[in-house]
Motif scaffolding. Structure first.
Motif, short mmCIF file in Angstrom:
data_model
loop_
_atom_site.label_atom_id
_atom_site.label_comp_id
_atom_site.label_asym_id
_atom_site.label_seq_id
_atom_site.Cartn_x
_atom_site.Cartn_y
_atom_site.Cartn_z
N ILE A 48 0.83 -1.21 0.00
CA ILE A 48 0.00 0.00 0.00
C ILE A 48 0.87 1.26 0.00
O ILE A 48 0.63 2.21 -0.76
CB ILE A 48 -0.95 -0.02 1.21
CG1 ILE A 48 -1.93 -1.19 1.09
CG2 ILE A 48 -1.71 1.30 1.31
CD1 ILE A 48 -2.80 -1.39 2.31
N ILE A 49 1.90 1.27 0.84
CA ILE A 49 2.77 2.45 0.91
C ILE A 49 3.52 2.66 -0.41
O ILE A 49 3.61 3.79 -0.92
CB ILE A 49 3.76 2.29 2.08
CG1 ILE A 49 3.02 2.32 3.42
CG2 ILE A 49 4.83 3.39 2.04
CD1 ILE A 49 3.89 1.99 4.61
N SER A 50 4.07 1.58 -0.96
CA SER A 50 4.82 1.71 -2.21
C SER A 50 3.91 2.16 -3.35
O SER A 50 4.30 3.01 -4.17
CB SER A 50 5.50 0.39 -2.56
OG SER A 50 4.56 -0.65 -2.72
N CYS A 51 2.70 1.63 -3.41
CA CYS A 51 1.76 2.05 -4.45
C CYS A 51 1.38 3.52 -4.28
O CYS A 51 1.22 4.25 -5.28
CB CYS A 51 0.51 1.18 -4.43
SG CYS A 51 0.75 -0.45 -5.15
N GLY A 52 1.22 3.97 -3.04
CA GLY A 52 0.91 5.38 -2.81
C GLY A 52 2.02 6.29 -3.28
O GLY A 52 1.78 7.32 -3.93
N ILE A 53 3.28 5.93 -2.98
CA ILE A 53 4.42 6.74 -3.42
C ILE A 53 4.51 6.75 -4.93
O ILE A 53 4.71 7.81 -5.55
CB ILE A 53 5.72 6.19 -2.80
CG1 ILE A 53 5.69 6.34 -1.27
CG2 ILE A 53 6.93 6.91 -3.38
CD1 ILE A 53 6.87 5.68 -0.57
N ILE A 54 4.34 5.59 -5.55
CA ILE A 54 4.43 5.51 -7.01
C ILE A 54 3.32 6.30 -7.67
O ILE A 54 3.53 6.96 -8.69
CB ILE A 54 4.41 4.03 -7.45
CG1 ILE A 54 5.68 3.32 -6.99
CG2 ILE A 54 4.26 3.92 -8.97
CD1 ILE A 54 5.65 1.83 -7.18
#
Length: 314
Positions: A48-54
């Motif tokens: 979830i965090i990585s998708c938000g940053i991307i």
């Protein structure tokens, strides 16, 4: 109740089974690897965090004006008098060595980095995936020749090979696509090996043997049966490689053979700022931080996808 008559047979009542609702029928379907993986990913905070940053980075690359009102390509926004000035009102990151707004250049630099990383990843996945699918399925001389060619490319250091290609065709006018081509040429062998190994494992399964017995052609077996069952490890390595390609582009731009000087990229900004790092560290720190966060986000995404798709880790 049953109909009981003297001297007659016992007549059972007619059975009127209630049909299952579509929701129950849908829920009764066996879960697949992809549904299980998606179920795990939705509950994984790393994903979830990585998708938000991307997602933020993609929006920044597509619509940079949403993040910065200044256009760094406009020379009128630069002022040599304010070169290397620290953060101030309207310039949260300060100014670079030419007096240009560092925040605007950092925002606009995301576009080239992401375009090169995503384009290289897609090209390497297609070339390496198709080559690995063909070599793994047919085997024999086809597999031997393809494997030997791959080993030649593996023997070439990636950065050194891309540096040689970039310096040789620097004046060809291809711009950022020369970087994409150089990284693709040296990046597809990893995908080839992963796909080849997955296909060799899958082609001995019962569903492939059954397809052959039913007279399915080679093309149908490869693309309808083998490819969907061999995609999981390829998706994992492709996602992780994306961050590596973005870092490689920054390294090439830093060495002067990546993105043309007329463009903006984080690698170019780092290269320009390192000459005066001791006098003004911020012009180097901010693009380096954005680059590190981007690479880390894609690596985190790849790790989360790997954990979800690898049955051994369940």
């Amino acid at each position: 109740m049953s109909d009981i008559r003297p001297g007659g047979p016992v007549i059972a009542p007619e059975e009127n089974p209630v049909p299952e609702s579509p929701q129950k029928a849908k829920a009764a379907k066996p879960a697949s690897l992809w549904t299980d993986a998606w179920h795990d990913l939705r509950r994984n905070p790393v994903f979830i965090i990585s998708c938000g940053i991307i997602a933020v980075l993609v929006v920044m690359a597509v619509w940079p004006s949403l993040f910065s009102p200044l256009d760094p390509f406009d020379a009128r926004t630069c002022d040599l008098v304010t070169a290397r000035q620290g953060p101030s009102n309207g310039h949260p990151f300060g100014r670079d060595n030419l007096g240009c707004d560092l925040y605007a250049r950092t925002v606009y630099g995301a576009a080239n980095s992401l375009v090169i990383g995503i384009s290289t990843t897609i090209a390497a996945a297609i070339i390496g995936g198709l080559a690995g699918l063909i070599a793994g399925f047919f085997g024999g001389k086809t597999d031997t020749v393809a494997s030997r060619i791959t080993e030649i490319f593996f023997a070439i250091p990636s950065i050194l090979g891309a540096l040689l290609i970039g310096s040789t065709f620097r004046d060809s006018g291809f711009g950022i696509w020369l970087v994409v081509a150089a990284l693709t040429i040296l990046g597809w062998p990893m995908t080839f090996r992963i796909m080849r190994a997955a296909v060799i494992t899958a082609k001995n399964q019962d569903f492939v043997v059954a397809a052959k017995a039913l007279g399915a052609g080679s093309g149908r077996i490869m693309f309808r049966h083998l490819l969907p069952n061999a995609l999981a490890p390829v998706i994992v390595i492709t996602t992780i490689n994306l961050g590596g390609f973005i870092a490689a582009e920054a390294a090439l731009s830093y060495l002067g053979v990546g993105v043309p000087p007329s463009e903006i990229s984080w690698g170019l900004m780092i290269s320009d700022a390192q000459r005066r790092f001791l006098d003004a560290p911020l012009p180097l720190i901010f693009p380096a931080v954005f680059l590190s966060i981007t690479v880390l986000a894609f690596i985190m995404l790849g790790d989360a996808v790997r954990d979800a798709l690898d049955p051994k880790l369940r």
